[in-house]
Design a protein around this motif. Structure first.
Motif, PDB file in Angstrom:
ATOM      1  N   ASP A   7      -6.312  -7.082  -5.304  1.00 28.92           N
ATOM      2  CA  ASP A   7      -5.710  -7.291  -4.220  1.00 28.92           C
ATOM      3  C   ASP A   7      -4.913  -6.307  -3.555  1.00 28.92           C
ATOM      4  O   ASP A   7      -4.389  -6.238  -2.509  1.00 28.92           O
ATOM      5  CB  ASP A   7      -4.973  -8.572  -3.956  1.00 28.92           C
ATOM      6  N   GLU A   8      -4.741  -5.273  -4.679  1.00 26.42           N
ATOM      7  CA  GLU A   8      -3.741  -4.023  -4.160  1.00 26.42           C
ATOM      8  C   GLU A   8      -4.663  -2.829  -3.571  1.00 26.42           C
ATOM      9  O   GLU A   8      -4.252  -1.897  -3.308  1.00 26.42           O
ATOM     10  CB  GLU A   8      -3.032  -3.742  -5.240  1.00 26.42           C
ATOM     11  N   LEU A   9      -5.920  -3.038  -3.870  1.00 24.92           N
ATOM     12  CA  LEU A   9      -6.968  -1.867  -3.438  1.00 24.92           C
ATOM     13  C   LEU A   9      -7.100  -1.757  -2.181  1.00 24.92           C
ATOM     14  O   LEU A   9      -6.947  -0.476  -1.626  1.00 24.92           O
ATOM     15  CB  LEU A   9      -8.246  -2.086  -4.095  1.00 24.92           C
ATOM     16  N   LEU A  10      -7.231  -2.906  -1.431  1.00 21.64           N
ATOM     17  CA  LEU A  10      -7.381  -2.585   0.124  1.00 21.64           C
ATOM     18  C   LEU A  10      -6.241  -2.059   0.797  1.00 21.64           C
ATOM     19  O   LEU A  10      -6.526  -1.063   1.544  1.00 21.64           O
ATOM     20  CB  LEU A  10      -7.973  -4.036   0.781  1.00 21.64           C
ATOM     21  N   PRO A  11      -4.933  -2.394   0.533  1.00 23.43           N
ATOM     22  CA  PRO A  11      -3.702  -1.780   1.155  1.00 23.43           C
ATOM     23  C   PRO A  11      -3.773  -0.453   0.795  1.00 23.43           C
ATOM     24  O   PRO A  11      -3.341   0.543   1.642  1.00 23.43           O
ATOM     25  CB  PRO A  11      -2.623  -2.768   0.611  1.00 23.43           C
ATOM     26  N   ALA A  12      -4.041  -0.102  -0.348  1.00 24.51           N
ATOM     27  CA  ALA A  12      -4.159   1.449  -0.830  1.00 24.51           C
ATOM     28  C   ALA A  12      -5.123   1.962  -0.164  1.00 24.51           C
ATOM     29  O   ALA A  12      -4.807   3.244   0.167  1.00 24.51           O
ATOM     30  CB  ALA A  12      -4.340   1.575  -2.428  1.00 24.51           C
ATOM     31  N   VAL A  13      -6.395   1.707   0.067  1.00 24.35           N
ATOM     32  CA  VAL A  13      -7.222   2.422   0.904  1.00 24.35           C
ATOM     33  C   VAL A  13      -6.831   2.493   2.261  1.00 24.35           C
ATOM     34  O   VAL A  13      -6.965   3.597   2.874  1.00 24.35           O
ATOM     35  CB  VAL A  13      -8.589   1.883   0.853  1.00 24.35           C
ATOM     36  N   GLU A  14      -6.373   1.560   2.810  1.00 19.23           N
ATOM     37  CA  GLU A  14      -5.892   1.670   4.333  1.00 19.23           C
ATOM     38  C   GLU A  14      -4.878   2.806   4.268  1.00 19.23           C
ATOM     39  O   GLU A  14      -4.563   3.510   5.421  1.00 19.23           O
ATOM     40  CB  GLU A  14      -5.159   0.186   4.750  1.00 19.23           C
ATOM     41  N   GLY A  16       0.705  -1.272  -0.004  1.00 21.32           N
ATOM     42  CA  GLY A  16       0.043  -0.018  -0.048  1.00 21.32           C
ATOM     43  C   GLY A  16       0.696   1.205   0.005  1.00 21.32           C
ATOM     44  O   GLY A  16       0.461   2.161  -0.809  1.00 21.32           O
ATOM     45  N   PHE A  17       1.983   1.449   0.832  1.00 19.76           N
ATOM     46  CA  PHE A  17       2.800   2.392   0.938  1.00 19.76           C
ATOM     47  C   PHE A  17       3.593   2.632  -0.506  1.00 19.76           C
ATOM     48  O   PHE A  17       3.772   3.714  -1.066  1.00 19.76           O
ATOM     49  CB  PHE A  17       3.704   2.469   2.032  1.00 19.76           C
ATOM     50  N   GLY A  18       3.850   1.471  -1.354  1.00 17.66           N
ATOM     51  CA  GLY A  18       4.635   1.450  -2.518  1.00 17.66           C
ATOM     52  C   GLY A  18       3.591   2.221  -3.528  1.00 17.66           C
ATOM     53  O   GLY A  18       3.833   3.056  -4.278  1.00 17.66           O
ATOM     54  N   THR A  19       2.321   1.888  -3.399  1.00 16.61           N
ATOM     55  CA  THR A  19       1.257   2.258  -4.308  1.00 16.61           C
ATOM     56  C   THR A  19       1.148   4.022  -3.963  1.00 16.61           C
ATOM     57  O   THR A  19       1.018   4.423  -4.884  1.00 16.61           O
ATOM     58  CB  THR A  19      -0.010   1.608  -4.095  1.00 16.61           C
ATOM     59  N   ALA A  20       1.193   4.108  -2.785  1.00 17.31           N
ATOM     60  CA  ALA A  20       0.882   5.779  -2.425  1.00 17.31           C
ATOM     61  C   ALA A  20       2.229   6.609  -2.927  1.00 17.31           C
ATOM     62  O   ALA A  20       1.799   7.681  -3.494  1.00 17.31           O
ATOM     63  CB  ALA A  20       0.998   5.897  -0.841  1.00 17.31           C
ATOM     64  N   LEU A  21       3.326   5.970  -2.705  1.00 12.74           N
ATOM     65  CA  LEU A  21       4.413   6.825  -3.305  1.00 12.74           C
ATOM     66  C   LEU A  21       4.289   7.066  -4.885  1.00 12.74           C
ATOM     67  O   LEU A  21       4.740   8.016  -5.563  1.00 12.74           O
ATOM     68  CB  LEU A  21       5.804   6.318  -2.832  1.00 12.74           C
TER      69      LEU A  21
END
Length: 451
Positions: free
Chosen positions: A70-77, A52-57
């Motif tokens: 499966d990448e959506l939930l970590p990105a929302v969090e 999720g943090f990698g997506t945010a960056l």
């Protein structure tokens, strides 16, 4: 450039301190707190996932990654924990009919209100039901909302008060009863002939339009709120214009090009509803009237045509206030009539082949790859049905006097899904989506009597 080492779940990230401080409320509070951690070159975040943090960056650095489910939930969090509005907006722009239920539940769990709202609306528009959601908070939120209705208005010019015109109305499609119903009467001073028509925040805006053979511009703007059925006036653009394209985008209205005194224009103005005023923004690359426009992945695109048989797609980039070229295609004697967006693709509906206006060809531009493909077969243009189109979920709505046609978008192609009753009034149509109150049931829009 000052960099910070961020440890997330045992994984090390190198991040620009200024980037984190600008876009994340969590880091802004940390770096300005005056505590020892504010001056440290290393930060540890044990509560988040490294994915999720990698997506945010990536998003904060300007990338637009395609996220798997499966990448959506970590990105929302991550968006909720870091208080990162840019990441939340990216998630809104990543919504599809396939993932809106997952994002609705995730946004409800982590308190991302804007993402929850956008996801819940798409759940309804994609034909989903509240009971299909996992969380009771998400189910309750969806149950309190209304799905979009397909609304149309035909051409009208200002009418004298003593002339009663029962056809001078907005109409919506009652899909259950297969009938067009009257929603509201237009103000007597309003013109929809060569007017800009758009929706923003579930309100309808009408700008410009003309009266008379001399094409005198109507300098009043009108806004309709379906919640209470009211009309109000609002200011017109600084530059009088007709045959302009009005677009609701990024919290404002954009009037693209148009014509004045029979001269095409390239100027563009933006209306801020909160401030109640218009301002000029970057001009289109060329003078243009009736510009086809669409929004995909949170981006605004316009379709321009040059006499050298070239159709150009340009994108408006708000941060730099510039129109940038996105793609172009060449077809002899053919230009785009309208453009709609679905997920990361733009669909340009044009006359074709050559000067055959009884059929339409549809070309698809994939924004991720930059590749054009032509949809197989020809689409019959039943007296203008494909000159106006809107997308609701995974379905394209088009309409003419003969029929309302619904096409399912599947794997980049359009498949005829069903056919409904045609619009009962003559004239060129403009169509859009509005969310109507639950208790509304207007009278059936009857056809005009035969002469």
């Amino acid at each position: 450039m000052v960099r910070v080492q961020v440890w997330v779940g045992g994984r090390l990230f190198q991040a620009e301190r200024a980037l984190l401080e600008q876009h994340c409320g969590f880091f802004r509070g940390l770096f300005r707190s005056g505590m020892r951690e504010a001056r440290a070159a290393e930060v540890r975040l044990g509560a988040l996932s490294p994915e999720g943090f990698g997506t945010a960056l990536r998003v904060l650095r300007g990338e637009r990654p395609a996220l798997a489910d499966d990448e959506l939930l970590p990105a929302v969090e991550c968006a909720a924990f870091l208080q990162a509005p840019a990441l939340a907006r990216f998630l809104e722009h990543s919504l599809t009919a396939a993932n809106c239920g997952l994002l609705c539940d995730a946004a409800a769990a982590f308190g991302l209100r804007d993402v929850l709202h956008s996801a819940a609306l798409l759940v309804l528009d994609a034909g989903g039901r509240p009971a299909e959601l996992a969380l009771p908070e998400a189910r309750a939120y969806v149950a309190a909302l209304r799905p979009s209705s397909y609304v149309a208005v035909t051409t009208h010019t200002p009418a004298p008060g003593f002339l009663e015109d029962a056809s001078r109305t907005l109409c919506y499609l009652d899909e259950q009863e297969d009938a067009w119903r009257t929603l509201a009467a237009l103000p007597l001073e309003a013109s929809t002939l060569l007017a800009g028509v758009a929706t923003l925040a579930n309100k309808l805006y009408i700008v410009g339009g003309v009266r008379g053979a001399s094409k005198e511009v109507v300098e009043l703007g009108f806004c309709y709120d379906p919640q209470d059925g009211s009309w109000r006036r609002f200011p017109s653009p600084h530059q009088p214009r007709y045959d302009t394209t009005l677009v609701g985008f990024d919290g404002g209205l954009y009037a693209l090009g148009g014509e004045h005194r029979r001269t095409p224009m390239s100027s563009v103005e933006r209306y801020d509803p909160a401030a109640g005023r218009w301002s000029f923004v970057a001009d289109l690359p060329q003078p243009a009237t009736g510009v086809p426009s669409a929004q995909a992945c949170g981006r605004l695109f316009a379709c321009l045509w040059r006499p050298a048989d070239v159709t150009t797609i340009v994108e408006y980039v708000a941060p730099s206030d510039a129109w940038l070229p996105a793609a172009e295609m060449r077809h002899p004697q053919s230009y785009g009539h309208c453009m709609v967006a679905h997920r990361d693709s733009l669909y340009v509906v044009r006359n074709g082949p050559s000067d055959d206006f009884l059929h339409c060809a549809i070309d698809c531009l994939n924004l991720a790859t930059g590749q054009w493909t032509e949809l197989p077969g020809q689409f019959v243009n039943t007296k203008g049905a494909l000159f106006t189109a809107v997308v609701r979920g995974d379905v394209v709505y088009t309409v003419s006097r003969l029929a309302t046609m619904l096409y399912a978008i599947e794997d980049g192609t359009w498949r005829l899904l069903r056919e409904r009753v045609g619009f009962p009034r003559p004239g060129s149509l403009q169509t859009f989506l509005l969310r109507l109150p639950p208790d509304i049931l207007g009278p059936v829009a009857s056809p005009l009597p035969e002469l």
